[in-house]
Design a protein around this motif. Structure first.
Motif, mmCIF file in Angstrom:
data_model
loop_
_atom_site.group_PDB
_atom_site.id
_atom_site.type_symbol
_atom_site.label_atom_id
_atom_site.label_comp_id
_atom_site.label_asym_id
_atom_site.label_seq_id
_atom_site.Cartn_x
_atom_site.Cartn_y
_atom_site.Cartn_z
ATOM 1 N N THR A 131 66.506 32.481 -6.297
ATOM 2 C CA THR A 131 65.530 32.451 -7.380
ATOM 3 C C THR A 131 64.594 33.643 -7.243
ATOM 4 O O THR A 131 64.031 33.862 -6.164
ATOM 5 C CB THR A 131 64.717 31.148 -7.350
ATOM 6 N N PRO A 140 63.890 42.567 -20.549
ATOM 7 C CA PRO A 140 64.803 41.421 -20.586
ATOM 8 C C PRO A 140 65.993 41.647 -21.506
ATOM 9 O O PRO A 140 65.905 42.362 -22.503
ATOM 10 C CB PRO A 140 63.911 40.289 -21.110
ATOM 11 N N LEU A 142 68.143 38.868 -23.059
ATOM 12 C CA LEU A 142 68.427 37.459 -23.292
ATOM 13 C C LEU A 142 68.641 37.225 -24.785
ATOM 14 O O LEU A 142 68.159 38.009 -25.606
ATOM 15 C CB LEU A 142 67.259 36.591 -22.804
ATOM 16 N N HIS A 161 58.922 36.866 -15.506
ATOM 17 C CA HIS A 161 60.278 36.371 -15.765
ATOM 18 C C HIS A 161 60.821 35.734 -14.488
ATOM 19 O O HIS A 161 60.907 36.379 -13.441
ATOM 20 C CB HIS A 161 61.179 37.521 -16.208
ATOM 21 N N ASN A 163 64.143 33.943 -12.809
ATOM 22 C CA ASN A 163 65.589 33.787 -12.933
ATOM 23 C C ASN A 163 66.100 33.038 -11.715
ATOM 24 O O ASN A 163 65.818 33.431 -10.573
ATOM 25 C CB ASN A 163 66.271 35.148 -13.039
ATOM 26 N N SER A 164 66.838 31.950 -11.955
ATOM 27 C CA SER A 164 67.337 31.124 -10.856
ATOM 28 C C SER A 164 68.834 30.897 -11.003
ATOM 29 O O SER A 164 69.314 30.561 -12.090
ATOM 30 C CB SER A 164 66.608 29.775 -10.842
ATOM 31 N N GLN A 165 69.557 31.066 -9.882
ATOM 32 C CA GLN A 165 70.995 30.836 -9.842
ATOM 33 C C GLN A 165 71.352 29.997 -8.616
ATOM 34 O O GLN A 165 72.331 30.262 -7.926
ATOM 35 C CB GLN A 165 71.740 32.168 -9.842
ATOM 36 N N THR A 171 72.785 29.521 -14.664
ATOM 37 C CA THR A 171 71.711 30.514 -14.651
ATOM 38 C C THR A 171 70.557 29.990 -15.500
ATOM 39 O O THR A 171 70.754 29.615 -16.659
ATOM 40 C CB THR A 171 72.190 31.862 -15.213
ATOM 41 N N ASP A 173 66.606 30.806 -16.921
ATOM 42 C CA ASP A 173 65.595 31.826 -17.170
ATOM 43 C C ASP A 173 64.374 31.187 -17.810
ATOM 44 O O ASP A 173 64.499 30.289 -18.647
ATOM 45 C CB ASP A 173 66.139 32.918 -18.099
#
Length: 423
Positions: A131, A140, A142, A161, A163-165, A171, A173
């Motif tokens: 993250t 960005p 998106l 911003h 962003n977590s994976q 994913t 956002d």
């Protein structure tokens, strides 16, 4: 001058990094760092064929851009910290009062503007596991907000911003944008709705099309290597709220042969100070065989207004192309597209694209008939693959528009770019 404006901009943008490097000089922070300088030479010519003798008949300018980007790695530990920097410099090579307004430079018809302009931003970032939170300058990409990079310097924002994976295939956002710097400006400004370039039927209260903060959130999930679905939300405070759904599926047919389906739907409503009300459906189907790709697109607008998006950004529309977006009130449009990658016949780096888009049923108000428009585009580009000029790119973009909304336009762009890795 012993020090260029670009050097000054880079110095300011990276000042924080240089001051803190002694305490942050961990192995990963340095090892994973990268930096580059892109030299972008841009010639733009738009023939405004529909104008009268008393109006501007042509926009034609030539400019040189320098785009510096630096990204650090992260410090070691549970929470890793890093710093990114961006700086841009634009130099006018040719312009005049009569030909200004291409969006390459900070000028407009009647004023060719300054000979140069510059911009810079820095971004602080923190990472826990998979993250990452970024605060500061952002670009960005998106469905709810996509920074535009189709001129000399890229559009960029100030905000945060996340962003977590953390979950495989998922994913997430989320964030907030406070201000934006347009692609032909050195100043940050308030966010607004793009109400130009088509018949939108937008109506705004006080402050016109200027809103407050832009809040966004979204997630995408890759179910398989060839199937991804997504949902994204965007809100320009006081002006509009938007829900965007997407599905992309690639069906392998045989070796070097596939069929891609790209489906999109968006529902946009007002947020208290506008009349925005739009339903958007878009679909793009692409058949690929070796180096050939043949696509067919469909786009439909319904509701009380056209499609709303942040001023100057790239909207999430299948028929958003070189000049038009085919997003006016009640508009229906079709696209036919062909691409060819010459690498399939032994010429890597050479690509070609052509497309034709036709739109009709545009609501131009009770006193006018339904509007129509069409656009024809062609791109041909080459990137040198090896040798002393490796990564040198040349692209020619040509467009022709005949539109009840935009008028009659013929356009050519010639872009020469060269990226130099610095780290």
């Amino acid at each position: 001058m012993s020090k260029t404006r670009l050097a000054q901009a880079v110095a300011f943008a990276t000042l924080g990094a240089s001051l803190t490097l002694p305490s942050l000089a961990h192995a990963e922070f340095i090892k994973d760092s990268k930096a580059s300088l892109e030299l972008r030479n841009f010639y733009f010519n738009r023939d405004l064929r529909h104008t009268t003798a008393a109006q501007q008949s042509k926009r034609e300018e030539w400019a040189q851009g320098f785009i510096f980007k630096a990204e650090s790695g992260f410090t070691e530990g549970t929470v890793g910290f890093g710093l990114d920097a961006y700086a841009g410099l634009g130099l006018k090579l040719d312009s005049s009062d009569e030909r200004a307004g291409t969006n390459l430079l900070p000028n407009s018809f009647g004023d060719e503007g300054p000979g140069e302009y510059s911009e810079a931003s820095a971004t602080l970032k923190a990472k826990i596991s998979k993250t990452v939170l970024k605060v500061g300058g952002l670009m960005p990409k998106l469905p709810s907000v996509s920074a535009n990079d189709s001129r000399l310097l890229p559009q960029n924002f100030l905000g945060g911003h996340l962003n977590s994976q953390e979950i495989a295939g998922l994913t997430i956002d989320a964030g907030q944008l406070k201000e934006l710097n347009q692609r032909n400006s050195s100043d940050f400004e308030d966010l607004g709705v793009n109400s130009t370039g088509g018949i939108r039927n937008f109506k705004f209260g006080s402050n016109g099309n200027q809103g407050n903060d832009f809040n966004f959130a979204g997630l995408s999930y890759k179910w398989q290597d060839n199937l991804t679905t997504s949902y994204h939300y965007g809100q320009l405070e006081e002006l509009y709220k938007q829900h965007i759904f997407g599905l992309v599926h690639v069906l392998p047919i045989a070796e070097k042969q596939s069929f891609k389906t790209d489906l999109r739907y968006a529902r946009t409503t007002d947020d208290g100070r506008s009349n925005i009300d739009n339903n958007y459906f878009g679909a793009m189907f692409t058949y690929a065989l070796s180096g050939h790709s043949l696509g067919l697109g469909y786009q439909k607008m319904s509701g009380d207004t056209g499609y709303a998006y942040l001023d100057g950004t790239d909207p999430f529309l299948v028929n958003y192309v070189q000049i038009g977006d085919f997003a006016s009130k009640d508009e229906t449009s079709w696209q036919a597209r062909y691409d060819f990658n010459f690498a399939s016949i032994g010429i890597p780096g050479l690509t070609f694209m052509t497309r034709y888009i036709s739109g009709d049923n545009i609501d131009r108000g009770a006193t006018l008939s339904e509007g129509k428009e069409w656009e024809r585009d062609m791109d041909i580009g080459y990137i040198v693959q090896e040798g002393a000029l490796k990564n040198l790119g040349v692209k020619w973009r040509n467009a022709t528009v005949r539109s009840d909304a935009l008028g009659e336009l013929d356009e050519n762009r010639l872009i020469v770019s060269y990226t130099i890795p610095l780290l």
